[in-house]
Write an enzyme that holds these catalytic residues in place. Structure first.
Site, short mmCIF file in Angstrom:
data_model
loop_
_atom_site.label_atom_id
_atom_site.label_comp_id
_atom_site.label_asym_id
_atom_site.label_seq_id
_atom_site.Cartn_x
_atom_site.Cartn_y
_atom_site.Cartn_z
N ASP A 168 0.85 -1.18 0.00
CA ASP A 168 0.00 0.00 0.00
C ASP A 168 0.90 1.24 0.00
OD1 ASP A 168 -2.52 1.49 0.41
OD2 ASP A 168 -1.68 1.89 2.40
N ASP A 176 -0.44 5.22 0.55
CA ASP A 176 -0.85 6.23 1.52
C ASP A 176 -0.93 5.63 2.92
OD1 ASP A 176 -1.18 8.27 -0.40
OD2 ASP A 176 -3.18 7.56 -0.89
N ASP A 226 -1.74 -0.22 5.98
CA ASP A 226 -2.00 0.44 7.26
C ASP A 226 -3.48 0.45 7.65
OD1 ASP A 226 -2.45 2.43 5.06
OD2 ASP A 226 -2.99 3.72 6.75
#
Length: 302
Positions: free
Chosen positions: A14, A16, A212
């Protein structure tokens, strides 16, 4: 000893909240990924449909990561593929999003438009853009009320930035959902299309999803049968794991990406779910720099 990353032929990363927050790199992330070892594919997988793969790769390079355009997989690409599979060549697709999203639609042989005219578009595709306004949503609502196909690049409610959490594409999708009484087909995580595109590009299913967010990265990994690492550098926290449904539970959790370069701490048995967050926090404190196993590799989700 075997490092965590050595168990996999590819990492699906991932962006961001995992590698950067807006224009700001997460400290130590480039160095963590640059550690040498056995040949491994690094795929940069983003739910954000606002930028082209070329732009994303250039941004990653500016922040110190090594990434090529072919290693970037975006929800805009996945959304365009879904549209191409369902529409006739040359069909009109109303764009709610950036010009880069429109370019992906054009690249699969469809015709991007920005307005509802006398002839309704065949579909609406919606991706994040900081310039999306009421007029854009209105055009899309008219098209959806006229029975256009609706594909959303992703439904993330928030977007991590250097200033905190801003509204994500999912917040705009919610507005159209309310205005149209419709539900979109979703291309991005936690749904399968984006991760399946990344796996095809990587050429292997021996892959670890690293992210996240429990509700996108981790749920998405579980949905396609992959193991996952939750890094505590973005949106989700340990406290959220306490009452999390099974689909949100990662294989591993770590404070940072550098845990990829160390052996993980094995799972413990007989942990009261109500004590899970406190137990994980304690084990992370006692084992700095290493990932803690939440559930045994290959095991059923608790």
């Amino acid at each position: 000893m075997e490092r965590l990353r050595d168990r996999y032929e590819a990492l699906l990363l991932d962006l961001d909240g995992t590698l950067y927050r807006g224009p700001v790199v997460i400290e130590g992330a480039p160095a963590a990924l640059a550690v040498e070892g056995p040949a491994q594919r690094l795929m940069y997988v983003t739910n954000n449909a606002s930028r082209s793969p070329e732009s994303v790769a250039a941004h990653l390079a500016e922040l110190g990561f090594t990434a090529t355009t072919d290693e970037v997989v975006t929800s805009a690409q996945a959304a365009a593929r879904l549209l191409a599979e369902r529409l006739a060549p040359g069909a009109d697709v109303l764009i709610v999003g950036t010009d880069d999203l429109a370019a992906e639609v054009s690249g699969v042989g469809l015709h991007p438009v920005r307005h509802f005219t006398d002839t309704p578009p065949a579909a609406v595709v919606q991706g994040h853009s900081p310039q999306t306004c009421w007029a854009d949503l209105s055009e899309a609502a008219y098209a959806l009320r006229a029975d256009a196909l609706w594909v959303a690049a992703n439904t993330d409610r928030t977007l991590p930035t250097e200033r905190g959490l801003a509204p994500g594409n999912g917040s705009m999708v919610a507005a159209l959902r309310a205005a149209s009484d419709r539900e979109p087909i979703v291309a991005g995580k936690p749904y399968a299309p984006l991760l399946e595109d990344a796996l095809e590009r990587a050429g292997t299913r021996s892959a670890l999803v690293v992210g996240d967010r429990l509700d996108t990265d981790i749920e998405g990994a579980n949905a396609v049968g992959l193991e996952s690492l939750l890094v505590l550098t973005g949106v989700s926290t340990l406290d959220e794991l306490k009452d999390a449904p099974a689909k949100f539970v990662p294989t591993y959790v770590a404070d940072s990406l550098d845990a990829l370069n160390h052996p993980p701490i094995p799972a413990e048995t007989d942990i009261d779910p109500s004590d899970l967050a406190a137990d994980l926090a304690d084990r992370l404190r006692r084992n700095p720099g290493r990932a803690v196993t939440v559930r045994a590799s290959g095991s059923e989700i608790r």
